[in-house]
Design a protein around this motif. Sequence first.
Motif, short mmCIF file in Angstrom:
data_model
loop_
_atom_site.label_atom_id
_atom_site.label_comp_id
_atom_site.label_asym_id
_atom_site.label_seq_id
_atom_site.Cartn_x
_atom_site.Cartn_y
_atom_site.Cartn_z
N UNK A 153 12.14 64.03 -37.51
CA UNK A 153 12.23 65.18 -36.54
C UNK A 153 10.75 64.84 -35.72
N UNK A 154 9.69 64.37 -36.37
CA UNK A 154 8.45 64.08 -35.95
C UNK A 154 8.65 62.76 -34.66
N UNK A 155 9.29 61.85 -35.22
CA UNK A 155 9.62 60.70 -34.35
C UNK A 155 10.40 61.04 -33.18
N UNK A 156 11.61 61.84 -33.60
CA UNK A 156 12.26 62.21 -32.20
C UNK A 156 11.47 63.08 -31.21
N UNK A 157 10.69 63.87 -31.73
CA UNK A 157 9.66 64.59 -30.78
C UNK A 157 8.83 63.94 -29.95
N UNK A 158 8.28 62.82 -30.74
CA UNK A 158 7.20 62.00 -30.11
C UNK A 158 8.14 61.16 -28.96
N UNK A 159 9.23 60.87 -29.42
CA UNK A 159 10.10 60.02 -28.37
C UNK A 159 10.39 60.92 -27.12
N UNK A 160 10.66 62.08 -27.34
CA UNK A 160 10.89 63.03 -26.23
C UNK A 160 9.78 63.40 -25.26
N UNK A 161 8.38 63.43 -25.99
CA UNK A 161 7.20 63.74 -25.33
C UNK A 161 6.95 62.26 -24.44
N UNK A 162 7.30 61.25 -25.01
CA UNK A 162 7.11 60.20 -24.18
C UNK A 162 8.04 59.92 -22.86
N UNK A 163 9.26 60.30 -23.37
CA UNK A 163 10.08 60.12 -22.35
C UNK A 163 9.88 61.16 -21.07
#
Length: 135
Positions: free
Chosen positions: A94-104
């Motif tokens: 979940x943390x990794x997916x959130x970070x990916x979304x923030x970077x996108x």
Amino acid sequence: MDPQNGSDKVRIDKWLWAARFFKTRSLAAQAVNGGKVHLNGQRVKAARLLGAGDRLTVHKGGYEFVLTVRQVASRRLSAPLAAGLYEEEPASLARRQELIEQRRLARQVAPQPPAGRPGKRDRRLIKKFIRKSDE
């Protein structure tokens, strides 16, 4: 137990390579020796043996993977089989997916450079602008 070599323990750098976290064993060993990989909460060396049930924390490319080792393997496996060697914790995913979304989203907001060289009309406008600033 590992069907390839008959042992239930394998070097941590070899396992990371076999599980496809790193492209080469050399890169895996550098990451382990550089402190990017922790085994059961402790920093280890590349030759440390890893077994089923161990907990790994891998920092790679700005992301953190928290894994539980399910099986050991000493040979590099295909991607679907390699994914079966470990289980990632849901909180880590979940943390990794959130970070990916923030970077996108940050990439979308950032100004984009021009597509290429200026065309004829663009060059004329640039010259016109430069001449105005000289006067």
